[in-house]
Design a protein around this motif. Structure first.
Motif, PDB file in Angstrom:
ATOM      1  N   GLY A 141      87.904  52.219  55.851  1.00  0.00           N
ATOM      2  CA  GLY A 141      88.442  52.330  57.255  1.00  0.00           C
ATOM      3  C   GLY A 141      89.956  52.985  57.370  1.00  0.00           C
ATOM      4  O   GLY A 141      90.195  53.418  56.200  1.00  0.00           O
ATOM      5  N   LEU A 142      90.542  53.146  58.567  1.00  0.00           N
ATOM      6  CA  LEU A 142      91.662  53.710  58.866  1.00  0.00           C
ATOM      7  C   LEU A 142      92.851  53.113  57.832  1.00  0.00           C
ATOM      8  O   LEU A 142      93.622  53.750  57.560  1.00  0.00           O
ATOM      9  N   PHE A 179      91.584  55.045  52.262  1.00  0.00           N
ATOM     10  CA  PHE A 179      91.883  56.075  53.180  1.00  0.00           C
ATOM     11  C   PHE A 179      93.369  56.729  52.850  1.00  0.00           C
ATOM     12  O   PHE A 179      93.671  57.891  52.967  1.00  0.00           O
ATOM     13  N   HIS A 188      93.613  60.468  52.399  1.00  0.00           N
ATOM     14  CA  HIS A 188      94.113  61.099  53.708  1.00  0.00           C
ATOM     15  C   HIS A 188      95.499  60.663  54.174  1.00  0.00           C
ATOM     16  O   HIS A 188      95.781  61.128  55.211  1.00  0.00           O
ATOM     17  N   LEU A 244      97.469  62.517  57.187  1.00  0.00           N
ATOM     18  CA  LEU A 244      97.772  62.092  58.420  1.00  0.00           C
ATOM     19  C   LEU A 244      99.076  62.162  58.805  1.00  0.00           C
ATOM     20  O   LEU A 244      99.605  62.393  59.741  1.00  0.00           O
ATOM     21  N   PHE A 280      89.458  65.169  58.550  1.00  0.00           N
ATOM     22  CA  PHE A 280      89.321  63.882  58.189  1.00  0.00           C
ATOM     23  C   PHE A 280      87.879  63.665  58.493  1.00  0.00           C
ATOM     24  O   PHE A 280      86.973  64.410  58.842  1.00  0.00           O
ATOM     25  N   LEU A 299      86.628  58.829  61.574  1.00  0.00           N
ATOM     26  CA  LEU A 299      87.750  58.571  61.574  1.00  0.00           C
ATOM     27  C   LEU A 299      88.553  59.809  62.194  1.00  0.00           C
ATOM     28  O   LEU A 299      89.647  59.800  62.516  1.00  0.00           O
ATOM     29  N   THR A 326      90.071  59.454  65.936  1.00  0.00           N
ATOM     30  CA  THR A 326      91.283  58.652  65.918  1.00  0.00           C
ATOM     31  C   THR A 326      92.460  59.203  65.028  1.00  0.00           C
ATOM     32  O   THR A 326      93.571  59.259  65.578  1.00  0.00           O
ATOM     33  N   CYS A 327      92.130  59.883  64.006  1.00  0.00           N
ATOM     34  CA  CYS A 327      93.237  60.684  63.522  1.00  0.00           C
ATOM     35  C   CYS A 327      93.765  61.830  63.961  1.00  0.00           C
ATOM     36  O   CYS A 327      95.205  62.043  64.098  1.00  0.00           O
ATOM     37  N   SER A 376      86.778  66.588  54.097  1.00  0.00           N
ATOM     38  CA  SER A 376      86.998  65.087  54.323  1.00  0.00           C
ATOM     39  C   SER A 376      86.362  64.232  53.065  1.00  0.00           C
ATOM     40  O   SER A 376      86.492  63.248  53.038  1.00  0.00           O
TER      41      SER A 376
END
Length: 301
Positions: A65-66, A71, A75, A79, A214, A218, A221-222, A294
């Motif tokens: 998840g985020l 993550f 990433h 972000l 991403f 997600l 969202t990102c 991603s």
């Protein structure tokens, strides 16, 4: 109110479009609908590869998840890079855009408001802003359109922030020279170049890159987090420059003394330089598939 019309048209046409196949397959986990949507859009017959999709979805590597450590490891810095560069860009870009008339007045390219009628003021400001747009803003975007897949996102963004810094310093260091009669055209040319390299630079790439790097579930969202950071920068740029650019000795009525236009340009140059440095956190997506960027096509070792 007229601005609502394009938004309504966009809403209507978006409702007529299917969801992206990557979302339908990888997040909604419906390979048949994804294949059907792609067949409809591309007008070709496609077979759903349910087994391949199940294999990708079942991988533990793609379940994070985020706010997960996976993550953050894969990433997190990406972000930070996309959000920070968008934030810094909008501080500089909205400061430049919204207060063109104040800058033009400060160098005596446009007369003071009290010396002309309201209609004359509107005409002069509109003419100046149109000139900047036609010579800087619009060509910059078209350069990006034609070269983004040739030069790459990273190089364009890096070059854009760097050149914006250079031209901001070029405006700020000899600022008193630009305010003397006969030198205003040179200032306007330099100022137009800051808009050119904003659009042939981060003002285009900052909203392109977050849509490419991403994972599918997600991605929006990102992108939204990055865009929200940009709007925060826009608010700081809009209100901050309004107060900061006030003359330290003779501020406008109702405002406190600021640091002046020259020092504000130095601040904006510093903001652009920070954007240049944070760009190194953003990976190059040119020539790579969304799955490659991603990491969705890779196992977590």
């Amino acid at each position: 109110m007229l601005g609502a019309v394009p938004a309504l048209l966009t809403y209507y046409w978006r409702m007529k479009m299917p969801e992206t196949a990557r979302y339908t397959a990888l997040v909604a986990k419906n390979a048949k609908l994804a294949a059907a949507d792609m067949s409809k859009v591309l007008q070709v017959e496609l077979e759903d590869e349910t087994e391949k999709m199940d294999e990708m979805v079942s991988r533990g590597a793609n379940d994070f998840g985020l706010f997960s450590p996976q993550f953050a490891r894969r990433h997190g810095l990406h972000l930070v890079g996309t959000a920070t560069t968008w934030f810094l860009l909008d501080i500089a870009f909205y400061s430049q855009n919204l207060f063109q008339k104040d800058i033009f007045t400060s160098i005596n390219w446009i007369p003071k408001a009290r010396t002309m009628s309201a209609l004359d003021e509107v005409f002069r400001i509109s003419r100046a802003q149109t000139l900047i747009a036609l010579c800087g803003t619009v060509p910059g975007y078209w350069f990006t359109v034609f070269l983004i897949d040739v030069v790459g996102r990273f190089a364009i963004q890096l070059m854009g922030f760097f050149m914006m810094t250079v031209f901001m310093l070029g405006l700020a260091v000899p600022y008193h020279h630009w305010t003397t009669p006969g030198n205003q055209i040179g200032f306007v040319v330099m100022y137009a170049f800051t808009f050119f390299f904003a659009n042939f630079g981060p003002n285009a790439t900052t909203f392109v890159v977050p849509a490419e790097i991403f994972p599918a579930r997600l991605r929006s969202t990102c992108h939204g987090i990055s865009a929200a950071a940009g709007k925060a920068g826009a608010m700081i740029g809009a209100f901050g420059f309004l107060y900061a650019a006030q003359d330290p000795h003779k501020p406008d009525a109702g405002y406190r003394p600021g640091i002046g236009v020259r020092n504000s340009l130095f601040v904006l140059a510093g903001v652009n330089l920070l954007g240049f440095m944070f760009t190194f956190l953003v990976p190059e997506a040119n020539g790579k598939s969304l799955e490659e960027m991603s990491g969705e096509a890779q196992d977590d070792e």
